[in-house]
Design a protein around this motif. Structure first.
Motif, short mmCIF file in Angstrom:
data_model
loop_
_atom_site.label_atom_id
_atom_site.label_comp_id
_atom_site.label_asym_id
_atom_site.label_seq_id
_atom_site.Cartn_x
_atom_site.Cartn_y
_atom_site.Cartn_z
N VAL A 123 -30.73 3.40 -24.44
CA VAL A 123 -31.18 2.05 -24.16
C VAL A 123 -30.84 1.16 -25.35
O VAL A 123 -31.21 1.47 -26.49
CB VAL A 123 -32.70 1.98 -23.88
N ILE A 124 -30.13 0.06 -25.09
CA ILE A 124 -29.70 -0.86 -26.15
C ILE A 124 -30.34 -2.23 -25.88
O ILE A 124 -30.08 -2.85 -24.85
CB ILE A 124 -28.17 -1.01 -26.18
N ASP A 125 -31.18 -2.68 -26.80
CA ASP A 125 -31.86 -3.97 -26.64
C ASP A 125 -32.37 -4.41 -28.01
O ASP A 125 -32.85 -3.57 -28.78
CB ASP A 125 -33.02 -3.86 -25.64
N ASP A 126 -32.28 -5.68 -28.31
CA ASP A 126 -32.73 -6.17 -29.62
C ASP A 126 -34.23 -6.42 -29.66
O ASP A 126 -34.78 -6.75 -30.73
CB ASP A 126 -31.98 -7.44 -30.02
N GLU A 127 -34.93 -6.26 -28.53
CA GLU A 127 -36.37 -6.48 -28.49
C GLU A 127 -37.11 -5.14 -28.53
O GLU A 127 -36.98 -4.32 -27.61
CB GLU A 127 -36.75 -7.26 -27.23
N LYS A 128 -37.92 -4.95 -29.55
CA LYS A 128 -38.63 -3.68 -29.72
C LYS A 128 -39.58 -3.36 -28.55
O LYS A 128 -39.65 -2.20 -28.13
CB LYS A 128 -39.41 -3.69 -31.04
N PRO A 129 -40.33 -4.34 -28.02
CA PRO A 129 -41.22 -4.03 -26.88
C PRO A 129 -40.45 -3.48 -25.67
O PRO A 129 -40.94 -2.58 -24.98
CB PRO A 129 -41.87 -5.37 -26.55
N THR A 130 -39.25 -4.01 -25.44
CA THR A 130 -38.44 -3.51 -24.32
C THR A 130 -38.02 -2.07 -24.56
O THR A 130 -38.10 -1.23 -23.67
CB THR A 130 -37.19 -4.39 -24.11
N TYR A 135 -36.21 12.55 -19.35
CA TYR A 135 -34.91 12.28 -19.96
C TYR A 135 -34.98 12.45 -21.48
O TYR A 135 -36.04 12.28 -22.09
CB TYR A 135 -34.45 10.85 -19.66
N GLN A 136 -33.84 12.76 -22.08
CA GLN A 136 -33.71 12.73 -23.54
C GLN A 136 -33.27 11.32 -23.90
O GLN A 136 -32.16 10.89 -23.55
CB GLN A 136 -32.68 13.75 -24.02
N VAL A 137 -34.13 10.57 -24.60
CA VAL A 137 -33.93 9.13 -24.76
C VAL A 137 -33.48 8.77 -26.17
O VAL A 137 -34.06 9.23 -27.17
CB VAL A 137 -35.23 8.36 -24.43
N PHE A 138 -32.45 7.92 -26.24
CA PHE A 138 -31.97 7.35 -27.50
C PHE A 138 -32.07 5.83 -27.38
O PHE A 138 -31.87 5.28 -26.30
CB PHE A 138 -30.52 7.75 -27.78
N VAL A 139 -32.40 5.17 -28.48
CA VAL A 139 -32.52 3.71 -28.46
C VAL A 139 -31.71 3.10 -29.60
O VAL A 139 -31.46 3.74 -30.62
CB VAL A 139 -34.00 3.25 -28.57
N ALA A 140 -31.31 1.84 -29.39
CA ALA A 140 -30.55 1.10 -30.41
C ALA A 140 -30.93 -0.37 -30.31
O ALA A 140 -31.10 -0.90 -29.20
CB ALA A 140 -29.06 1.29 -30.21
N ILE A 200 -25.89 0.43 -17.01
CA ILE A 200 -26.78 -0.47 -16.26
C ILE A 200 -27.11 -1.66 -17.14
O ILE A 200 -27.60 -1.51 -18.27
CB ILE A 200 -28.06 0.27 -15.85
N ILE A 201 -26.81 -2.85 -16.65
CA ILE A 201 -27.00 -4.08 -17.42
C ILE A 201 -28.43 -4.61 -17.25
O ILE A 201 -28.95 -4.69 -16.13
CB ILE A 201 -26.00 -5.16 -16.96
N ILE A 202 -29.06 -4.97 -18.38
CA ILE A 202 -30.39 -5.58 -18.37
C ILE A 202 -30.19 -7.09 -18.45
O ILE A 202 -29.64 -7.60 -19.43
CB ILE A 202 -31.25 -5.10 -19.55
N THR A 203 -30.60 -7.81 -17.41
CA THR A 203 -30.36 -9.24 -17.35
C THR A 203 -31.66 -10.02 -17.51
O THR A 203 -32.74 -9.53 -17.21
CB THR A 203 -29.72 -9.65 -16.02
N GLU A 235 -23.63 10.71 -29.18
CA GLU A 235 -24.48 11.50 -28.27
C GLU A 235 -23.91 11.66 -26.85
O GLU A 235 -24.31 12.56 -26.13
CB GLU A 235 -25.88 10.86 -28.18
N ARG A 236 -23.03 10.77 -26.43
CA ARG A 236 -22.41 10.82 -25.09
C ARG A 236 -23.45 10.91 -23.96
O ARG A 236 -23.41 11.83 -23.12
CB ARG A 236 -21.45 12.01 -24.98
N PRO A 237 -24.39 9.98 -23.87
CA PRO A 237 -25.37 10.01 -22.77
C PRO A 237 -24.69 9.71 -21.44
O PRO A 237 -23.66 9.02 -21.39
CB PRO A 237 -26.35 8.91 -23.15
N GLN A 238 -25.25 10.23 -20.37
CA GLN A 238 -24.67 9.99 -19.04
C GLN A 238 -25.07 8.62 -18.48
O GLN A 238 -24.38 8.08 -17.63
CB GLN A 238 -25.13 11.08 -18.06
N ILE A 239 -26.20 8.07 -18.96
CA ILE A 239 -26.69 6.78 -18.48
C ILE A 239 -26.96 5.87 -19.68
O ILE A 239 -27.56 6.30 -20.67
CB ILE A 239 -27.98 6.93 -17.66
N VAL A 240 -26.51 4.62 -19.59
CA VAL A 240 -26.75 3.64 -20.65
C VAL A 240 -27.35 2.37 -20.04
O VAL A 240 -26.82 1.82 -19.07
CB VAL A 240 -25.44 3.27 -21.39
#
Length: 240
Positions: free
Chosen positions: A5-12, A25-30, A80-83, A43-48
């Motif tokens: 999951v890539i998002d600049d907002e920590k709460p998200t 899921y095994q979760v990575f964040v950025a 998957i795009i977060i809009t 890490e090569r995750p299957q879902i982003v």
């Protein structure tokens, strides 16, 4: 299964990590696009999941870079795009760049579940090397039912077959048209324009139009595009 999951907002990020971890899921964040691409390469995750608007490189650039990495390593990924509100044009651009899906802020659990379900289905189809781009027709008395699978573009076989119903002789005796979208349905920008023009033409000759089977996220997207103004969108409870 790995999810990034890539998002600049920590709460998200915290919300996504909480739910996705609970789902197993095994979760990575950025917190930035640059960091997200680096984590993906390692890490090569299957879902982003990636936000569209971020400082530095945005979600569109993240999408491009991740797909380039996939191509270089002969891998596939569901991005998957977060809009956010007002991101319609960027969301359409992302679909043209082969984003798998999109999810709107504030993120609802129902929307998250729907996007994960679609992503896992696509991963399964990819591993089985299945192609589900097809269309089928069923007519009962005055009702025509059309089922669409796969990616809809203006020059696909699907639009070619469906386009035959622009001929009024093909519509003789039809009072209602129901378009049913399969779970793996996706669409590109030119496909949206084509579908809106097609539905408008059919409606103008007095035929009632309904659409079924759309994912929670695609219903919201089609509403943003204005399709709900020319056709009735029937929400399904199958994803709840």
């Amino acid at each position: 299964m790995k999810v990034l999951v890539i998002d600049d907002e920590k709460p998200t990020l915290s919300m996504f990590k909480l739910f996705l971890t609970a789902y197993g899921y095994q979760v990575f964040v950025a917190q930035s696009g640059e960091e997200g691409v680096a984590v993906y390469e390692k890490e090569r995750p299957q879902i982003v999941f990636t936000d569209l608007k971020m400082p530095g490189i945005d979600g569109i650039e993240v999408l491009k870079r991740i797909h380039l990495l996939c191509k270089a390593h002969a891998k596939s990924v569901q991005v998957i795009i977060i809009t956010g509100h007002g991101d319609m044009d960027k969301a359409i651009e992302a679909l043209d760049l082969d984003a798998s899906d999109f999810i709107s802020k504030p993120v609802a659990k129902k929307a998250l579940d729907a996007s994960l379900k679609r992503a896992e289905l696509r991963i399964k189809q990819s591993s089985e090397r299945k192609n589900f781009d097809e269309i089928s027709f069923q007519r009962t008395d005055t009702k025509l039912r059309v089922k669409i699978s796969g990616k809809l573009t203006s020059n696909s076989e699907t639009t070619e077959k469906l386009g035959k119903y622009r001929n009024k002789s093909m519509l003789e005796g039809i009072e209602s048209l129901c378009i049913i979208f399969d779970q793996n349905f996706s669409i590109k920008k030119d496909g949206i324009s084509w579908l809106m023009a097609f539905i408008s033409e059919i409606r103008d000759v007095g035929i009632e139009i309904t659409m079924e089977g759309l994912s929670y996220n695609y219903i919201r997207f089609f509403q943003m595009a204005g399709l709900h103004e020319i056709a009735t969108i029937i929400e399904s409870n199958t994803e709840e």
